[in-house]
Design an enzyme around this catalytic site. Structure first.
Site, short mmCIF file in Angstrom:
data_model
loop_
_atom_site.label_atom_id
_atom_site.label_comp_id
_atom_site.label_asym_id
_atom_site.label_seq_id
_atom_site.Cartn_x
_atom_site.Cartn_y
_atom_site.Cartn_z
N CYS A 181 0.85 -1.19 0.00
CA CYS A 181 0.00 0.00 0.00
C CYS A 181 0.89 1.24 0.00
O CYS A 181 2.09 1.15 0.24
CB CYS A 181 -0.95 -0.02 1.20
SG CYS A 181 -2.34 1.13 1.06
N SER A 204 -4.61 11.87 -3.31
CA SER A 204 -4.51 10.47 -3.66
C SER A 204 -4.06 10.35 -5.10
O SER A 204 -4.32 11.23 -5.93
CB SER A 204 -5.87 9.79 -3.49
OG SER A 204 -5.91 8.56 -4.17
#
Length: 563
Positions: free
Chosen positions: A126, A475
């Site tokens: 991640c 993001s």
């Protein structure tokens, strides 16, 4: 290299009569007498059931153990933390996201330094645990390799392929009555089909590609599905590769050179990667003692085109790029056109040019990766802006689809939640510049990502009509006319703190300017009336982070202010 030299660190822990207590404890965790004469390889696993990005990494770690042990080492698995950006996005918990990068780096350094491992395989899945792993490997400077946990497969709803960004944008569409509750629920339930990192050229796939281009993972490690036999093989080969690195005495700082970082930046630009790559590459370079700056992204960006038609701004997923060969054929094209440094050393023990020598080109009929002479954008989509609103720089993600210049009137919010509520309530209209401040590294603290508000803007159909600027970040799934990483941040007295509703702001990607159109005299009056907010946290990890963290323009690292 002699066996003793391969065991430079573990020998201090297990050799000799006085180390009998250490050996006794290691017998209990599976060591046999013969293992004490082998190089020890720490397998840093970021496994967790917190998020689908990492839920399979325990299995991958087992494969890395197999590879290291077969090659003559003794592998030992240990864990570090992970958090989920996608789950915490838009909440107070998201403030821990960037902080976790530092915690991960510190924890890997702590275990390896304490236990005396001679080599390291770090497996990350991640966003933050990938640069966190790399920061630790650079600090430790022991033979090491990074393995990407792999991308998720696409979800599917009817004829439409889905990913996590599909769900965020569906929230905005539901708020605008473009879809109903049943449709939102269907998208929610089908978007994430299993293990792996978010499926577009978002931050995880961006950083995996950057690390491969840097030379710190095996060829094609960035372009394998999380649930594939290729990924399992990648882990086994990585375990064995560390023993080869020990034999050759090749360490991370031999690989993580300035030219290697330039290669990573080049590949990120060509792929249309996340703005987070700027932040993380600056931090990784800092840990390696390499002087990398925002201006290096501008310098390289002038000559490197964006050629990948990948989500979020494009049409395709990472899984589809994998199907045509991953990033290796692209790197071969970049190398052949003089855009990569082929003489950089890699974890294979060979140079980048040697690794790419026999790479086959993409299939002729594919349209995911455009030719260099017919790019999606002729130069970088990562645009570093300066101006009175960003004296130390800000980072825009401009693919060209949004246009290159935006002028609008400010609507100011002192936190992300208030901005999102205003978007969903329909209070943001065409021509607005949404200003989200006090979300920087110190002010947040933690520099939250603004995926919820940017996706809501897209979902409401305002992607071409509204801009958003922030001292927070974005993001990798964000697209639209956005500028983040604005420095100095509002909390430290940056001009962003003085913006008022109705002020005119211009974002100019052509001139690389971010300008607040308010005269100096008025700004001086506002500054005289401004008071620095009280810190949100006074104890715990967020408070420590806020005390130690540097500017986003320097990578938001936590050891620079100790110097």
């Amino acid at each position: 290299m002699t066996d003793k030299n391969k065991r430079q660190h573990s020998s201090q822990v297990v050799d000799g009569m006085s180390r009998a207590p250490s050996r006794a404890m290691l017998h209990a965790v599976g060591f046999e007498d013969s293992d004490f004469s082998k190089p020890q390889v720490g397998i840093a696993s970021t496994w967790s059931m917190v998020t689908p990005c990492n839920m399979h990494i325990n299995t991958l770690a087992d494969h890395a153990v197999t590879g290291a042990n077969k090659a003559g080492g003794k592998a030992v698995i240990f864990n570090t933390i992970t958090i989920s950006d996608g789950i915490s996005m838009g909440t107070e918990g998201m403030k821990y996201s960037l902080v976790s990068r530092e915690v991960i780096a510190d924890s890997i350094e702590t275990v390896v330094g304490c236990q005396g491992f001679d080599g390291i395989v770090a497996i990350g899945g991640c966003d933050k645990n990938m640069p966190g792993c790399m920061i630790a490997l650079a600090r430790l400077n022991r033979p090491a390799i990074f393995v990407y946990g792999g991308t998720i497969l696409s979800g599917c709803h009817g004829e439409k392929k889905l990913d996590i960004v599909s769900v965020f944008e569906a929230v905005g569409a539901r708020a605008n009555d473009k879809i109903d509750d049943t449709e939102l629920k269907a998208i929610e339930s089908k978007a994430i089909p299993g293990p792996g990192s978010c499926g577009g050229m978002y931050t995880a796939n961006t950083m995996a590609s950057a690390i491969e281009a840097l030379g710190m993972s095996l060829p094609n490690s960035s372009a394998q599905a999380a649930v594939s036999s290729d990924k399992q093989s990648d882990c086994e080969r990585a375990g064995a590769a560390v023993l080869n690195l020990l034999e050759l005495d090749i360490k991370p700082l031999d690989i993580m050179t300035l030219k290697a970082f330039e290669n990573a930046i080049t590949v990120v630009i060509a792929l249309g990667g996340s703005t987070n790559a700027v932040l993380h590459l600056l931090a990784m370079a800092d840990s390696a003692g390499i002087k990398l700056t925002l201006d290096d992204f501008t310098r390289i960006g002038k000559k490197v085109p964006m050629v990948a038609d990948l989500k979020p701004s494009g049409r395709y997923s990472m899984a589809e790029l994998i199907d045509i060969g991953g990033i290796q054929p692209l790197m071969k094209v970049l190398l052949d056109n003089g855009l990569l440094h082929g003489d950089c050393l890699t974890v294979t023990g060979k140079t980048l040019a040697e690794n790419l020598k026999d790479v086959a080109p993409y299939p002729q009929q594919q349209d995911i990766i455009h030719p260099l002479d017919n790019p999606i954008k002729k130069d970088s989509h990562l645009v570093v802006l300066y101006g009175n609103l960003a004296a130390e720089g800000g980072v825009a993600k401009i693919t060209g689809k949004e246009g290159l210049v935006f002028t609008g009137n400010a609507k100011v919010f002192d936190c992300e939640e208030h901005a999102l509520a205003s978007i969903l309530d329909g209070n943001i209209v065409k021509g607005d510049v949404i200003v989200v401040r006090y979300e920087g590294p110190q002010g947040g603290p933690g520099m939250r990502e603004m995926l919820s508000p940017t996706a809501a803007v897209m979902g409401r159909g305002l992607g071409s009509d509204v801009a958003l600027i922030t001292d927070g970040r974005f993001s990798g799934g964000t697209h639209g006319f956005v500028v983040g990483h604005i420095t100095p941040e509002a909390y430290t007295g940056g001009l962003l703190a003085l913006v008022e509703n109705g002020d005119q702001i211009t974002i100019d990607a052509k001139q690389q300017k971010l300008t607040l159109h308010v005269d100096d005299q008025q700004l001086e009056q506002r500054k005289a009336n401004w008071n620095k907010p009280e810190p949100r946290y006074t104890r715990g990890v967020l408070a420590k982070y806020a005390k130690l963290v540097s500017s986003a323009s320097e990578g938001a690292v936590t050891d620079k202010r100790l110097e």
